[in-house]
Design an enzyme around this catalytic site. Structure first.
Site, PDB file in Angstrom:
ATOM      1  N   GLU A 271      43.444 -53.630 -91.124  1.00 45.08           N
ATOM      2  CA  GLU A 271      43.309 -54.848 -90.210  1.00 45.08           C
ATOM      3  C   GLU A 271      44.029 -55.699 -90.514  1.00 45.08           C
ATOM      4  O   GLU A 271      44.610 -56.134 -91.568  1.00 45.08           O
ATOM      5  CB  GLU A 271      41.673 -55.303 -90.957  1.00 45.08           C
ATOM      6  CG  GLU A 271      40.542 -54.739 -90.258  1.00 45.08           C
ATOM      7  CD  GLU A 271      39.448 -55.339 -90.941  1.00 45.08           C
ATOM      8  OE1 GLU A 271      39.241 -56.515 -91.272  1.00 45.08           O
ATOM      9  OE2 GLU A 271      38.377 -54.499 -91.204  1.00 45.08           O
TER      10      GLU A 271
ATOM     11  N   ASP B  63      35.101 -67.313 -92.023  1.00 47.44           N
ATOM     12  CA  ASP B  63      36.105 -67.201 -92.932  1.00 47.44           C
ATOM     13  C   ASP B  63      35.970 -68.186 -94.375  1.00 47.44           C
ATOM     14  O   ASP B  63      35.682 -69.374 -93.891  1.00 47.44           O
ATOM     15  CB  ASP B  63      37.432 -67.143 -92.550  1.00 47.44           C
ATOM     16  CG  ASP B  63      37.750 -65.534 -91.942  1.00 47.44           C
ATOM     17  OD1 ASP B  63      37.397 -64.706 -92.669  1.00 47.44           O
ATOM     18  OD2 ASP B  63      38.021 -65.650 -90.734  1.00 47.44           O
TER      19      ASP B  63
ATOM     20  N   TYR C  93      31.095 -52.106 -88.622  1.00 46.98           N
ATOM     21  CA  TYR C  93      31.541 -52.878 -89.669  1.00 46.98           C
ATOM     22  C   TYR C  93      30.434 -53.615 -90.356  1.00 46.98           C
ATOM     23  O   TYR C  93      29.931 -54.638 -89.422  1.00 46.98           O
ATOM     24  CB  TYR C  93      32.449 -54.006 -89.225  1.00 46.98           C
ATOM     25  CG  TYR C  93      33.207 -54.789 -90.472  1.00 46.98           C
ATOM     26  CD1 TYR C  93      32.546 -55.262 -91.578  1.00 46.98           C
ATOM     27  CD2 TYR C  93      34.556 -54.836 -90.581  1.00 46.98           C
ATOM     28  CE1 TYR C  93      33.079 -56.222 -92.488  1.00 46.98           C
ATOM     29  CE2 TYR C  93      35.248 -55.704 -91.416  1.00 46.98           C
ATOM     30  CZ  TYR C  93      34.508 -56.302 -92.181  1.00 46.98           C
ATOM     31  OH  TYR C  93      35.148 -57.260 -93.320  1.00 46.98           O
TER      32      TYR C  93
END
Lengths: 403, 288
Positions: free
Chosen positions: B59, B70, B185
């Site tokens: 990734e 994040d 995911y």
């Protein structure tokens, strides 16, 4: 483009105003956003909800705010009759409380006990801390570290009201980063936390929800102007950062074709300097903070910081409905520099005995540009959306006065 | 027919890689590093060594100024990369350069929508395909916005990888999986990257939940930092994703001026090897 039957039909099922708006959020938040939407939809069709909202508007916020004919300024500019919508007289000193009252009622319906918010100048933070105190809820306010320094009186107010103020150093430490940080908090505390967004931006349903709560401004103007002049106003003017005070004034008049509507963005040091926050007049469409809208960004799609003398306007985006109204041409968007706003600040203070916040000074500066060219029976309404107590230190510094 | 069915798994690098892992009876290691962090050359050197060090799927984070999902580590890496002039265009160049020496290891770009939107969706998909990119993870594009990039990507033969979260209810899961392709995911924590650690038992329950509705491989990420944690995930899922811990290695090697120290690449790759050992030493349960 063919003419729409109405500009007030709202959004499609995914929260789009034309190509703008939407729900650009991480999957972790998506179920929660859908819950907020459900709670808001239920509330907006519930008479008891609105009864409580209006009870608080009247007895706690002090609404309706007056529609005041500013006679000396009218004479000074020598044209249109200038009315001020006096939202600076609200409890906490700005229009922000209209929205925080509405949303805290939503949060309570959802059973949430912890409220988070982002704030730039601190006005929305104070308005959020206020309603959290009123409803006995925990309150955490994210504020860019630069703004914490610049706006220390508001930081202290929030603390007095029982809120925790968390300075944000991530990114560039400004309003957009405070919003990022609030979103990160929300992702991590989805169970008990409600995110009380301060403007008509963010993922659907926030732009619609905040607008609907702020519409109390325009709805009142409609009634008050009818009483004062027996007809609709001819021109509406309001300052725009994220755009909530403007949307609250504009929205009830969007379908009245005869009403000219003007939004005023902050041109900072001037559009040509690149130091401004005029997202519509100098930005391009992009995706940030859950919605597609006009943004200040570079050619690679990195978001730039906005700049304005007014900390309440320096957001690099704008509510998606404004972007839509801009593209279809229903609302005209212009910009005003720091200097023009400062001149308007002094003019309003001296001529009307009202110390306005720097945000509506942008609107007033534009009023000064157009009023003289309009006829004496032209009715112009400007939203005086906040008072200037919070700005006197900054203005003193700029004018070279030591306090 | 789902739009994802347009992509025939055996014809894709991602499909082939997960088939190979299955044949070997083990889970995979997915690594995340930020493109251009701390600079283009170092980041390319990491990329060029990472598959050999044990990454099964790579990734690459596309730097964005406002990475709202994040944690501090990835935020900082993103800003470092932007400051050094990293862009989406250069990220594609980097992948192109990597593909000259590795045509097998799948590359997945991970990031936020705005840089792609500004690049232009059609132009981006064309250039991404040409560069050898296999999949996209775009954090702020939930299924509600599938028309933006997911459906065009599938049309262009690029996998669009959906995130599922602990908050994704059973009622919502089919919506998330409707156009999912490549792999799913699973975001193991409610939170941002690199901040909390998932409870393996909770994760197992969620993986089961997704498996009941989908045949796609499931990778688990957010909050996996050590070889032991990666091994724990390898027991219950098809792959473990590690990002912030690798980014931290880059951060630790920066000198005062923000330039990479001499051990940056070797430190990152050493951790990848340890993680890979953790993952490879774990036998998959027979059923999955």
């Amino acid at each position: 483009m063919s003419k729409l039957n109405t500009y007030r039909s709202g959004v499609d099922e995914n929260g789009h105003f034309g190509i703008f708006g939407g729900r650009f959020v991480a999957e972790t938040l998506m179920p929660l956003i859908l819950e907020v939407e459900k709670a808001f939809e239920a509330a907006r069709h519930d008479d008891e909800f609105w009864a409580e909202f209006h009870r608080l508007m009247k007895h706690y916020v002090g609404r309706p705010s007056p529609l005041y004919l500013a006679e000396r300024l009218t004479k000074h500019f020598g044209g249109a009759k200038i009315y001020f919508k006096r939202d600076e007289l609200n409890h906490t000193g700005a229009h922000k409380i209209n929205n925080t009252i509405g949303q805290i009622l939503i949060a309570r319906r959802m059973g949430k006990q912890r409220i988070i918010a982002e704030t730039g100048a601190g006005q929305h933070g104070v308005a959020t801390a206020t309603v959290c105190a009123l409803f006995g809820m925990q309150c955490v306010v994210y504020m860019g570290e630069t703004d914490v320094q610049r706006q220390s009186p508001n930081v202290f107010r929030m603390k007095l009201l029982g809120a925790e103020v968390r300075p944000v150093t991530a990114g560039t430490g400004t309003l957009k980063d405070a919003m990022n940080e609030a979103l990160r908090d929300w992702v991590a505390n989805v169970e008990d936390t409600y995110y009380l967004i301060g403007t008509v931006a963010g993922p659907h349903p926030y732009p619609v929800m905040v607008r609907d709560f702020q519409c109390v401004i325009g709805d009142e103007v409609r009634t008050q102007m009818q009483e004062a002049e027996g007809r609709l106003p001819d021109t509406l003017v309001a300052a725009i950062g994220g755009g909530s005070n403007a949307m609250g004034l504009f929205h009830p008049f969007l379908d009245d074709e005869s009403v000219e509507i003007i939004g005023v963005e902050a041109a900072g040091h001037g559009l040509e300097t690149g130091e401004h926050c005029a997202s519509l007049t100098a930005g391009t469409p992009g995706v940030l903070h859950g919605n597609r809208t006009y943004l200040l960004q570079d050619k690679n799609g990195q978001i730039k910081d906005g700049y304005s003398i007014s900390a309440g306007l320096d957001y690099p985006g704008i509510g998606p409905e404004h972007s839509w109204l801009h593209e279809i041409g229903r609302v005209k968007y212009v910009s005003v520099t720091d200097k023009e706003a400062l001149d308007a600040f002094q003019l309003c203070t001296r001529m009307e005995g009202i110390i306005p916040a720097l945000e509506p000074c942008h609107a007033l500066a534009h009023v000064g540009k157009i009023a003289g060219g309009l006829s004496k029976d032209h009715l112009l309404v400007m939203n005086l959306c906040g008072r200037g107590d919070k700005d006197v230190f900054a203005v003193a510094e700029i004018l070279g006065t030591k306090l | 027919m789902s739009a994802a069915a347009k992509i025939n798994a055996p014809e894709t690098r991602i499909g082939r890689r997960f088939a190979k892992l299955k044949a070997e009876g083990r889970a995979g290691l997915v690594t995340f590093t930020t493109a251009g962090d701390p600079d283009y050359e170092t980041s390319l050197a990491i990329l060029n060594g990472i598959a050999k060090a044990g990454a099964d799927v790579i990734e690459i984070g596309v730097p964005f100024s406002d990475p709202m999902a994040d944690g501090p580590a990835v935020q900082a890496s993103s800003l470092r990369a932007i400051k050094k002039g990293m862009t989406l265009r250069k990220t594609l160049e980097m992948v192109k350069s990597f593909r000259k020496q590795d045509d097998e290891t799948p590359i997945v770009l991970m990031g936020y929508y705005n840089p792609i939107y500004i690049y232009g969706v059609d132009a981006f998909l064309k250039d991404a395909k040409k560069a050898g990119i296999d999949g996209l993870i775009v954090v702020d594009l939930p299924p509600e916005e599938e028309g933006e990039l997911c459906l065009p990507a599938l049309e262009a033969g690029i996998n669009f990888i959906y995130l599922a979260a602990p908050t994704t209810t059973d009622a919502r899961l089919p919506r998330v999986l409707a156009h999912a392709s490549g792999f799913v995911y699973f975001v193991s924590i409610t939170g941002i990257t690199g901040t909390r650690t998932a409870n393996a038992a909770d994760v197992a329950g969620h993986v089961e939940r997704i498996k009941r509705l989908s045949d796609l491989p499931i990778a688990v990420g957010f909050g996996i930092r050590t070889p032991e944690q990666a091994a724990g995930i390898a027991k219950i899922a098809d792959a473990a994703v590690v990002g912030s811990a690798l980014v931290d290695k880059v951060t630790k090697n920066l000198d005062a001026a923000g330039n990479p120290g001499p051990n940056t690449v070797s430190d990152v790759l050493a951790l990848v090897s340890e993680l890979a050992e953790g993952v490879r030493g774990t036998k998959r349960r027979a059923a999955s």
